[in-house]
Design a protein around this motif. Sequence first.
Motif, short mmCIF file in Angstrom:
data_model
loop_
_atom_site.label_atom_id
_atom_site.label_comp_id
_atom_site.label_asym_id
_atom_site.label_seq_id
_atom_site.Cartn_x
_atom_site.Cartn_y
_atom_site.Cartn_z
N ILE A 182 0.84 -1.21 0.00
CA ILE A 182 0.00 0.00 0.00
C ILE A 182 0.87 1.25 0.00
O ILE A 182 0.61 2.23 -0.73
N THR A 183 1.92 1.23 0.81
CA THR A 183 2.81 2.39 0.90
C THR A 183 3.45 2.70 -0.45
O THR A 183 3.52 3.87 -0.88
N LEU A 184 3.92 1.67 -1.14
CA LEU A 184 4.53 1.88 -2.44
C LEU A 184 3.53 2.40 -3.47
O LEU A 184 3.87 3.24 -4.32
N ASN A 185 2.30 1.91 -3.40
CA ASN A 185 1.26 2.42 -4.32
C ASN A 185 0.97 3.89 -4.07
O ASN A 185 0.85 4.69 -5.01
N VAL A 186 0.84 4.24 -2.78
CA VAL A 186 0.60 5.64 -2.44
C VAL A 186 1.77 6.51 -2.90
O VAL A 186 1.59 7.62 -3.43
N PHE A 187 2.98 5.98 -2.70
CA PHE A 187 4.17 6.73 -3.10
C PHE A 187 4.17 6.98 -4.62
O PHE A 187 4.49 8.08 -5.08
N ASN A 188 3.82 5.97 -5.38
CA ASN A 188 3.79 6.12 -6.83
C ASN A 188 2.80 7.20 -7.26
O ASN A 188 3.06 8.00 -8.16
N VAL A 189 1.63 7.20 -6.59
CA VAL A 189 0.62 8.22 -6.91
C VAL A 189 1.14 9.61 -6.57
O VAL A 189 1.02 10.55 -7.37
N LEU A 190 1.75 9.74 -5.39
CA LEU A 190 2.31 11.03 -4.99
C LEU A 190 3.38 11.50 -5.96
O LEU A 190 3.42 12.67 -6.36
N LYS A 191 4.26 10.59 -6.33
CA LYS A 191 5.36 10.95 -7.23
C LYS A 191 4.83 11.39 -8.58
O LYS A 191 5.30 12.38 -9.17
N GLU A 192 3.82 10.67 -9.10
CA GLU A 192 3.25 11.03 -10.39
C GLU A 192 2.59 12.41 -10.33
O GLU A 192 2.71 13.21 -11.25
N GLN A 193 1.89 12.66 -9.23
CA GLN A 193 1.23 13.95 -9.10
C GLN A 193 2.23 15.09 -9.01
O GLN A 193 2.07 16.14 -9.65
N ILE A 194 3.28 14.90 -8.22
CA ILE A 194 4.29 15.95 -8.08
C ILE A 194 5.04 16.15 -9.40
O ILE A 194 5.31 17.27 -9.82
N THR A 195 5.35 15.04 -10.07
CA THR A 195 6.03 15.14 -11.36
C THR A 195 5.16 15.87 -12.38
O THR A 195 5.64 16.71 -13.15
N ALA A 196 3.86 15.55 -12.37
CA ALA A 196 2.94 16.23 -13.29
C ALA A 196 2.86 17.72 -12.97
O ALA A 196 2.83 18.56 -13.88
N ALA A 197 2.84 18.04 -11.67
CA ALA A 197 2.80 19.45 -11.27
C ALA A 197 4.08 20.16 -11.70
O ALA A 197 4.04 21.31 -12.17
N GLU A 198 5.22 19.48 -11.54
CA GLU A 198 6.49 20.07 -11.97
C GLU A 198 6.48 20.30 -13.48
O GLU A 198 6.93 21.34 -13.96
#
Length: 645
Positions: A182-198
């Motif tokens: 679950i932690t890794l899945n949440v991390f992937n979502v967070l990373k994708e969102q931050i990358t998209a924002a960047e």
Amino acid sequence: MRLLTRLDSRDERVRHKLVESLYQQPTSLAMGAASGMAISAIAAQVTRSPIITGAAVVLWVVAIARVIMSFWVARWHMRQDARTLELLYEIGAFSFAFMSGLVGALTVLKQSGASIQLLTVSFALAYGVGIAARNAGRPLIAIGQLLLCILPMIITCLIVGSLTLLIFAMTLMFLIIAMASITLNVFNVLKEQITAAETSAKMADKMRDLARTDVVTGLANRAGLNHDLVEKLMNLPKDEKLALYWLDLDKFKEVNDTLGHPVGDRVLAEVAQRLKGQAPLEATVARFGGDEFIIACRIEDREQCEKLAGDILEDICRPFRIDGERIESGASVGVAVLPDDGADIDTLMQSADLALYHAKVNGRNQVCFFAASMTRELVRKKEIEAELRAALARDELSIFFQPIVDLETGRIRTFEALVRWFHPEKGELRPDEFIPVAEETGVIITLGNWITAQAARACAQWPEDVTVAVNLSPLQIRASGAALGILQALREANLSPSRLELEVTESLFLDDNQNTARFIKELSEQGVRFALDDFGTGYSSLGYINKFPFKKIKVDRSFVSGPNIGVKSDAIIRAVAEMGSTLEMDIVAEGLETIDQVRAVREAGCTLGQGYYFSRAVPDYLAAMLLAQERNEDDSDGFAQRLTG
């Protein structure tokens, strides 16, 4: 592990964002620390075990240190590099997680009471699971804390060895696997969102830069110039000045006409490079439009300003070599200095523009500094006068029509003809820029006759119950043969005189001469209607309303939508409307922009309305479309419902 290593090698900016998420809401960390401290204290008090008490003391020290550190970093040191922030967090996080799991494991190992075991073990599990979700932005930390919370209890269960605890240990292992996933899945979502924002931020920056950059020269365009000028003004030291150099290339049109626009663009690009080479490093160099360039930079004194101007002109006057062609093109330069020649950017640019104009009219290929003796208003008037005469000859002017609507039925009764000037180089020029000049120079007579003729031709194509209104200048009315010219325009357009309304202002009657009376009498006898425009703003008198055959009075927009509308303005409108009703005249309310204004003037007694609520001024073909649509759709009921709704 390869996955974690690959994820950990992401862009430093994204990493910093994820690390920042660890320090967000330090209050939640404080609440967790306080819960752990309370539970460990209870365990130590109830069990009286030295080892449990020692573990509780260590947990207290770690918890307090961690809370202090979290608030300290969140408030003052969030801009530290990501690795330092991450290391600080890891020390406190891993220590607290291990001590929480150790306290729970010790209560099981010492076979303390069931309630104490339940309390400490539940806290350790809850903390491990909760922190795994909270710190998912750094999965190594989140999973590490989870392991440190749960592994001590798994080891203890295996040591004790009872069937119940062995099953419990197996369950805890499954829990670790599930929470890690679950932690890794949440991390992937967070990373994708931050990358998209960047990515979006970078794209926005790129689009902003493109919007501020001239595509031909790579210099700043008008938008970029305006932005840089504001920045320079805000950061200008008190002991320095801001110089503005406005350049206009001489004979550049000949280059485009003889060698083509591609060559012309290359000349512009070469000019841009030369300007950048001469300008100071911190200067803004911009292409203002066409073959005009602007340089803005800080200077210390007039001598420095003059030297730079001379260097710029000398460099630009050097011949260009494009595809073997030798191109010679000088430049005219106007210079103004802030604050000497203007206290703000707009005034500074006006001064530089005026200096440039003088440089061009004085022979071109020279530098001219702004001086107070330069009267821009006079120069502008002469320029507009010459261009307006040429515009009439080249048919650059257009007539737009704004509807005047019956407030009872919502149907169009009249279109007011309004002149528009679309300059081929300067874009649209406002009527208040050229109409006063036309009146002062006498061009208004030619312009007014042209407007009347164009409006009559357009009206002849409309239904017979629709009229056209034309504004007349006092100068036009007093001109010799003015009435005959209007009647001739009506005959050429095959338009009945009764379908033409001439709008005049109150200023016309300040000089009550015979020419004015004769003009109105002659046309009204032929059926031409007259309307009194802008009523209430000039030298209002009821005498000339009684004397001249006005069929319509237009209440000025200042009484409808101006800043001083209120009880008094409403009373004035009602008084004028009542007078109009008594004299059987239509009362037009100008400047209507909202349905509330329409309702108010209708209730006050106005019969007609004009303004953006109904329509802006439109070309003749759109005016015809409005009429056709109105004839096809009877919307009188809908209009009445809107007024009463």
